[in-house]
Design a protein around this motif. Structure first.
Motif, PDB file in Angstrom:
ATOM      1  N   LEU A   1     -49.410  38.635  56.541  1.00  0.00           N
ATOM      2  CA  LEU A   1     -50.316  37.697  55.868  1.00  0.00           C
ATOM      3  C   LEU A   1     -49.630  36.523  55.166  1.00  0.00           C
ATOM      4  CD1 LEU A   1     -52.993  40.159  54.380  1.00  0.00           C
ATOM      5  CD2 LEU A   1     -53.369  38.485  56.207  1.00  0.00           C
ATOM      6  N   PRO A   2     -48.590  36.764  54.332  1.00  0.00           N
ATOM      7  CA  PRO A   2     -48.027  35.606  53.605  1.00  0.00           C
ATOM      8  C   PRO A   2     -47.578  34.480  54.531  1.00  0.00           C
ATOM      9  CG  PRO A   2     -47.261  37.655  52.614  1.00  0.00           C
ATOM     10  CD  PRO A   2     -47.978  38.037  53.892  1.00  0.00           C
ATOM     11  N   ALA A   3     -46.861  34.810  55.612  1.00  0.00           N
ATOM     12  CA  ALA A   3     -46.385  33.757  56.522  1.00  0.00           C
ATOM     13  C   ALA A   3     -47.555  33.090  57.242  1.00  0.00           C
ATOM     14  CB  ALA A   3     -45.398  34.342  57.535  1.00  0.00           C
ATOM     15  N   GLN A   4     -48.570  33.876  57.581  1.00  0.00           N
ATOM     16  CA  GLN A   4     -49.729  33.284  58.264  1.00  0.00           C
ATOM     17  C   GLN A   4     -50.512  32.361  57.330  1.00  0.00           C
ATOM     18  OE1 GLN A   4     -51.542  36.946  59.791  1.00  0.00           O
ATOM     19  NE2 GLN A   4     -50.983  36.316  61.860  1.00  0.00           N
TER      20      GLN A   4
ATOM     21  N   ASN B   1     -54.773  38.025  63.169  1.00  0.00           N
ATOM     22  CA  ASN B   1     -54.177  39.232  62.591  1.00  0.00           C
ATOM     23  C   ASN B   1     -54.949  40.402  63.175  1.00  0.00           C
ATOM     24  OD1 ASN B   1     -53.384  41.322  60.515  1.00  0.00           O
ATOM     25  ND2 ASN B   1     -52.393  39.568  59.560  1.00  0.00           N
ATOM     26  N   GLU B   2     -54.880  41.556  62.556  1.00  0.00           N
ATOM     27  CA  GLU B   2     -55.739  42.668  62.977  1.00  0.00           C
ATOM     28  C   GLU B   2     -57.182  42.273  62.677  1.00  0.00           C
ATOM     29  OE1 GLU B   2     -54.545  45.158  64.666  1.00  0.00           O
ATOM     30  OE2 GLU B   2     -52.555  44.293  64.407  1.00  0.00           O
TER      31      GLU B   2
ATOM     32  N   LYS C   1     -50.215  52.362  60.374  1.00  0.00           N
ATOM     33  CA  LYS C   1     -49.076  51.490  60.686  1.00  0.00           C
ATOM     34  C   LYS C   1     -49.575  50.118  61.152  1.00  0.00           C
ATOM     35  CE  LYS C   1     -44.561  51.936  62.772  1.00  0.00           C
ATOM     36  NZ  LYS C   1     -44.272  51.315  64.041  1.00  0.00           N
ATOM     37  N   ARG C   2     -50.599  50.138  61.978  1.00  0.00           N
ATOM     38  CA  ARG C   2     -51.161  48.887  62.500  1.00  0.00           C
ATOM     39  C   ARG C   2     -51.635  47.997  61.342  1.00  0.00           C
ATOM     40  NH1 ARG C   2     -56.286  47.179  63.648  1.00  0.00           N
ATOM     41  NH2 ARG C   2     -57.296  49.157  63.223  1.00  0.00           N
TER      42      ARG C   2
ATOM     43  N   ILE D   1     -59.496  37.545  55.702  1.00  0.00           N
ATOM     44  CA  ILE D   1     -58.596  37.055  54.647  1.00  0.00           C
ATOM     45  C   ILE D   1     -58.070  35.679  55.028  1.00  0.00           C
ATOM     46  CG2 ILE D   1     -56.418  37.494  53.415  1.00  0.00           C
ATOM     47  CD1 ILE D   1     -56.923  40.523  54.060  1.00  0.00           C
ATOM     48  N   LEU D   2     -57.697  35.531  56.294  1.00  0.00           N
ATOM     49  CA  LEU D   2     -57.111  34.268  56.738  1.00  0.00           C
ATOM     50  C   LEU D   2     -58.169  33.202  56.988  1.00  0.00           C
ATOM     51  CD1 LEU D   2     -54.504  35.826  59.160  1.00  0.00           C
ATOM     52  CD2 LEU D   2     -54.000  34.693  56.994  1.00  0.00           C
ATOM     53  N   MET D   3     -59.334  33.608  57.466  1.00  0.00           N
ATOM     54  CA  MET D   3     -60.339  32.616  57.855  1.00  0.00           C
ATOM     55  C   MET D   3     -60.947  31.895  56.659  1.00  0.00           C
ATOM     56  SD  MET D   3     -61.886  34.290  61.288  1.00  0.00           S
ATOM     57  CE  MET D   3     -61.644  32.970  62.435  1.00  0.00           C
TER      58      MET D   3
END
Ligand code: M6R
Length: 361
Positions: free
Chosen positions: A197-200, A320-321, A188-189, A327-329
């Protein structure tokens, strides 16, 4: 059609929130806190029997595979690693029936990857594909797999496909994890993290003007160092490849922990360092690396979840987690490479000496 953008690269970077939404769509199962991946051709019993995972790809796809291996190890607790497909194929590897092989390719046509898949299949191995182009050679040759649904990528350098491939690996890792020992709560986490992710990504893209200014400040560098640790290291590798490909600035990526074993000798004001500094269990270790660089008067640009005191500049990205942070960095560093190349007047969509897919040996 560039849809109002000046380059395909810019268009493709901007498309990432939608692209990530697409790879997630229809795959999340909230009842069991897992994911369904239609074409894997791997039943639960087979998934439980996997003893190792070996991921093969080239260039950016290899880097996505490195992050994928980390995700599979941490979420599914299966030993996993990634290797350039060409190296693998030329070293006469031991092919093991309990290993799951995964071939990664945007185009699905890269010769070194295809040849590795064919060699593996000839030796009786099970090979999955993580591919963008539907019906491509690698997709057809594999026993099963998953499409990354990034949509057509025209620019020679890969951006949105890299991001979507990593998200596809997160889905695969979650799927394998939930068949094995990952708990419902942990599932779940991760699902909640994936949904953010998309909004971030959109939030990061909004800081483009700030990143552009930074790029203009660093564009005079002859060479740049990229560092990261564990999950951050493949992010550094990919960011350094992106910069090389389109700006022609020399760049190196090192695990932060390796600095003192040699590359620290290079550090001086003329060699800026881009450091990946997530707010996770390695934060203090990463900060120590920034101190080592500062002590040698190196300029530092950090990508972090909060302002870094030792850095000259920090690009702050949303948290994020821990597992999904890479992915974001990577996203602001696509823009950094882009604006550096633009400031230097490079041909961004068609960098010299490169082809979109390398279909020869
Ligand atoms: O189509 P593929 O993903 O198999 O391509 C692999 C590499 O050639 C590719 O990622 C290359 O490194 C790109 N120019 C990266 O921007």
């Amino acid at each position: 059609d560039m849809g109002g953008h000046d380059t395909y690269m810019h268009k493709e970077i901007s498309e990432q929130p939608d692209a990530v939404d697409r790879v997630l769509r229809g795959r999340i199962d909230d009842r069991f806190n897992t994911v369904h991946l239609g074409g894997l051709n791997l039943d639960a019993r087979e998934a439980r029997g996997i003893r190792r995972v070996k991921i093969l790809g080239c260039g950016t796809s290899y880097h996505a595979g490195l992050i994928g291996a980390g995700l599979i190890e941490s979420l599914a607790r299966i030993p996993a690693d990634a290797e350039p497909a060409s190296e693998f194929r030329y070293r006469n590897p031991v092919v093991d029936p309990d290993t799951l092989y995964i071939a990664v390719s945007q185009s699905g046509e890269t010769y070194d990857v295809l040849a590795a898949v064919q060699e593996l299949k000839r030796k009786g191995a099970r090979v999955l594909g993580v591919v963008n182009v539907v019906g491509s050679a690698i997709a057809r040759e594999a026993d099963g797999g998953t499409y990354v649904h990034a949509g057509p990528e025209v620019c020679v350098v890969s951006t949105k496909c890299f991001t979507n491939t990593v998200v596809a690996f997160a889905l695969l890792a979650l799927h394998l994890g939930r068949i094995r020992d990952l708990s419902v709560a942990e599932g779940k986490r991760i699902i909640e993290g994936l949904r953010k992710l998309p909004a971030q990504i959109s939030e990061i893209l909004e800081s483009e003007d700030e990143i552009k200014k930074l790029a203009e400040q660093y564009a005079d560098a002859k060479s740049m160092m990229f560092i990261g640790r564990v999950r951050g290291y493949p992010v550094a590798l990919e960011a350094s490849l992106k910069l090389k490909e389109i700006s022609y600035i020399h760049a190196e990526a090192y695990p932060a922990s390796e600095l003192k074993h040699g590359p620290l000798a290079l550090i001086e004001p003329a060699l800026p360092t881009v450091a990946i500094v997530p707010d996770d269990e390695l934060l203090e270790k990463n900060r120590a690396a920034l101190e080592e660089i500062k002590a040698r008067s190196g300029r530092i640009l950090a990508v972090a979840h909060r302002e870094q005191e030792k850095a000259d500049h920090t690009i702050v990205v949303p948290k994020n987690e821990d597992e999904l942070d890479p992915i974001l960095m990577g996203i602001p560093l696509q823009l950094l490479a882009y604006h550096t190349a633009l400031a230097l007047g490079r041909d961004i969509d068609k960098p010299r000496n490169l082809a979109k897919s390398v279909t020869v040996e």
